[in-house]
Design a protein around this motif. Structure first.
Motif, mmCIF file in Angstrom:
data_model
loop_
_atom_site.group_PDB
_atom_site.id
_atom_site.type_symbol
_atom_site.label_atom_id
_atom_site.label_comp_id
_atom_site.label_asym_id
_atom_site.label_seq_id
_atom_site.Cartn_x
_atom_site.Cartn_y
_atom_site.Cartn_z
ATOM 1 N N ARG A 6 -17.305 13.022 -9.458
ATOM 2 C CA ARG A 6 -18.033 13.589 -10.615
ATOM 3 C C ARG A 6 -18.695 12.477 -11.423
ATOM 4 N NH1 ARG A 6 -20.866 16.983 -13.233
ATOM 5 N NH2 ARG A 6 -20.082 17.844 -15.158
ATOM 6 N N PHE A 7 -18.002 11.350 -11.605
ATOM 7 C CA PHE A 7 -18.562 10.240 -12.369
ATOM 8 C C PHE A 7 -19.790 9.658 -11.670
ATOM 9 C CE2 PHE A 7 -18.752 5.873 -13.965
ATOM 10 C CZ PHE A 7 -18.889 6.156 -15.306
ATOM 11 N N ILE A 8 -19.732 9.534 -10.353
ATOM 12 C CA ILE A 8 -20.888 9.047 -9.586
ATOM 13 C C ILE A 8 -22.062 10.001 -9.775
ATOM 14 C CG2 ILE A 8 -21.782 8.716 -7.237
ATOM 15 C CD1 ILE A 8 -18.971 7.579 -6.519
ATOM 16 N N ASP A 9 -21.810 11.296 -9.687
ATOM 17 C CA ASP A 9 -22.862 12.299 -9.858
ATOM 18 C C ASP A 9 -23.494 12.207 -11.251
ATOM 19 O OD1 ASP A 9 -24.378 14.705 -9.102
ATOM 20 O OD2 ASP A 9 -23.088 15.721 -10.563
ATOM 21 N N ILE A 10 -22.678 12.132 -12.290
ATOM 22 C CA ILE A 10 -23.178 12.028 -13.665
ATOM 23 C C ILE A 10 -23.994 10.744 -13.837
ATOM 24 C CG2 ILE A 10 -22.473 11.662 -16.068
ATOM 25 C CD1 ILE A 10 -20.109 13.591 -15.467
#
Length: 146
Positions: A99-103
Motif C-alpha cells: 500500500r505504501f509503494i502504491d501511495i
C-alpha cells in the motif's frame, strides 16, 4: 484496505507507555528528538476491511517517513515500519509495504528508500524490488524505483 492515519510525534511521545508493549522497536525512534522534528511524518496503520468497529480501530503498525535529500529528485525515505507484536507473521507487513509503494507512486515520488538495520529483513524487502545502493560517504540504502 490498509489506511495510513497521520499522528503527531508529540502525541506518540506523550503516550509512549501505551505503545511500547506493541511497538518496542519504534519506541527508540519516538523517544529520539530528531524523529519528533517536523520533517518526519508518523502514521498509525489500520485496516477498514475488518468486520467490527473495534478491529477497524486496531493499530496494525506504525510508519515514519521523510523526504530523502541524498538521492535528489522526488524521493521518500521509510524511516520506521513496525508491525504490532501480536500481529507479526500474518502478512500485515507485506500489505503495509504494498500500500505504501502504491501511495508513493500515485503521489509522484520517483524512488522509495530505506535503511535495513536487521539483515533478516533484507529478503523481505528484496521481494518488492528494492536493490542495494551505496551513496557518497558510504551510506548504504535499499532503493526501489517507482
Amino acid at each position: 484496505m490498509i489506511n495510513f492515519n497521520p499522528i503527531r510525534a508529540d502525541v506518540l511521545f506523550n503516550q509512549i507507555d501505551k505503545f511500547s508493549k506493541y511497538f518496542p522497536f519504534a519506541v527508540d525512534y519516538i523517544e529520539c528528538p530528531e524523529f519528533r522534528a517536523e520533517k518526519y511524518e508518523w502514521f498509525f496503520i489500520t485496516d477498514d476491511s475488518f468486520s467490527t468497529a473495534e478491529e477497524r480501530e486496531t493499530w496494525l503498525g506504525l510508519v515514519c517517513v521523510t523526504e530523502n535529500k541524498y538521492l535528489g529528485g522526488q524521493n521518500i525515505h521509510l524511516s520506521v515500519l513496525e508491525v504490532a507484536e501480536p500481529l507479526r507473521n500474518l502478512n500485515i507487513g507485506t500489505s503495509i509495504v504494498d500500500r505504501f509503494i502504491d501511495i508513493s507512486r500515485r503521489s509522484g515520488y520517483e524512488t522509495l528508500s530505506l535503511q535495513i538495520r536487521n539483515r533478516d529483513l533484507l529478503r523481505f524487502y528484496r521481494r518488492f524490488g528494492f536493490r542495494d545502493t551505496v551513496l557518497k560517504g558510504g551510506m548504504e540504502l535499499e532503493v526501489l524505483d517507482l
